[in-house]
Enzyme design. Structure first.
Site: not given
Length: 255
Positions: A97, A213
């Site tokens: 990010e 995840s």
């Protein structure tokens, strides 16, 4: 020497209130956590110090980012020296990010890594490929290109202060997760790269953790892989299942 299992929780820009922060800490403080696991959580910068003050002693805190300078006219930035002074032992650098949304290059990440280690911090260094890069068969090349500027700027003696987090970008926050075989292959490639680019000793001793995840449902299969030394957990670190992820090795009957 066996590599100590490492589980990090990256809260990202969560939670949005001090009350939610206290609730998250309460769950961790009351949890039965495997003492053989190194646990580090990274709250938003505004919460680091107050969270650290109420968090149990066997869980450490990390910043989610820092700058490469120790002080100066850098509005909005936090320096490695300030983190050390605040008693923060770890910093996450190079998260996808930061690379995509804030345009941090691998060279910038390497500079930050050098500055953080010089100040006395330990670094969770993130690398990983996009879905397009994986489908083109470029995972190994992309990850090595991300690692190379760091390899070039660190000495062999710096590497005990680095944990590498392999986080395939296509698996972060998407619900998709690399298969255990895909994670193992990527981690083995990173270890082989460290062996040739730094030293076999550094390769053997550096912890390489998986992120993308991670959940209570998949952590045992991932954690059973030879070169997976733990996890960097995103969304699930904000849920009670984070404790199950921390205790992966105990669930597998391993120390």
């Amino acid at each position: 020497m066996a590599r100590k299992f490492f589980v990090g929780g990256n809260f990202k820009m969560n939670p949005t209130s001090r009350e939610q922060k206290r609730t998250l800490v309460k769950v961790l403080n009351e949890a039965d956590i495997d003492p053989n696991v190194e646990v580090v959580i990274a709250p938003p910068s505004i919460y680091i110090i107050p969270l650290k003050e109420i968090l149990r002693n066997d869980i450490q805190v990390a910043a989610q980012n820092c700058y490469s300078k120790s002080s100066g006219a850098y509005t909005g930035e936090t320096s490695p020296a300030q983190l050390v002074d605040a008693g923060v032992p770890y910093v996450i650098l190079g998260h996808s990010e930061r690379r995509t949304l804030f345009h941090e290059t691998s060279a910038i990440v390497a500079e930050k890594t050098r500055a953080a280690i010089d100040a006395g911090l330990r670094v969770i260094l993130c690398v990983g490929e996009t879905l397009e890069e994986r489908e083109a068969g470029r995972t190994k090349a992309v990850v090595e290109a991300q690692l190379k500027p760091v390899v070039d700027i660190l000495t062999k003696d710096d590497w005990p202060k680095v944990v590498i987090a392999y986080e395939p970008v296509w698996a972060i926050g998407t619900g998709k997760v690399a298969s255990a075989a895909q994670a193992q292959e990527a981690h083995a490639d990173i270890r082989a790269f460290l062996a040739s680019a730094v030293s076999p000793e550094v390769a053997e001793n550096t912890r390489i953790i998986y992120g993308g995840s991670v959940s209570a449902a998949n952590c045992k299969e991932l954690g059973s892989q030879k070169d997976v030394d733990g996890f960097l957990v995103g969304g699930a670190s904000l849920k009670p299942e984070f404790v199950d992820i921390i205790n992966t090795k105990r669930a597998l009957g391993q120390k």
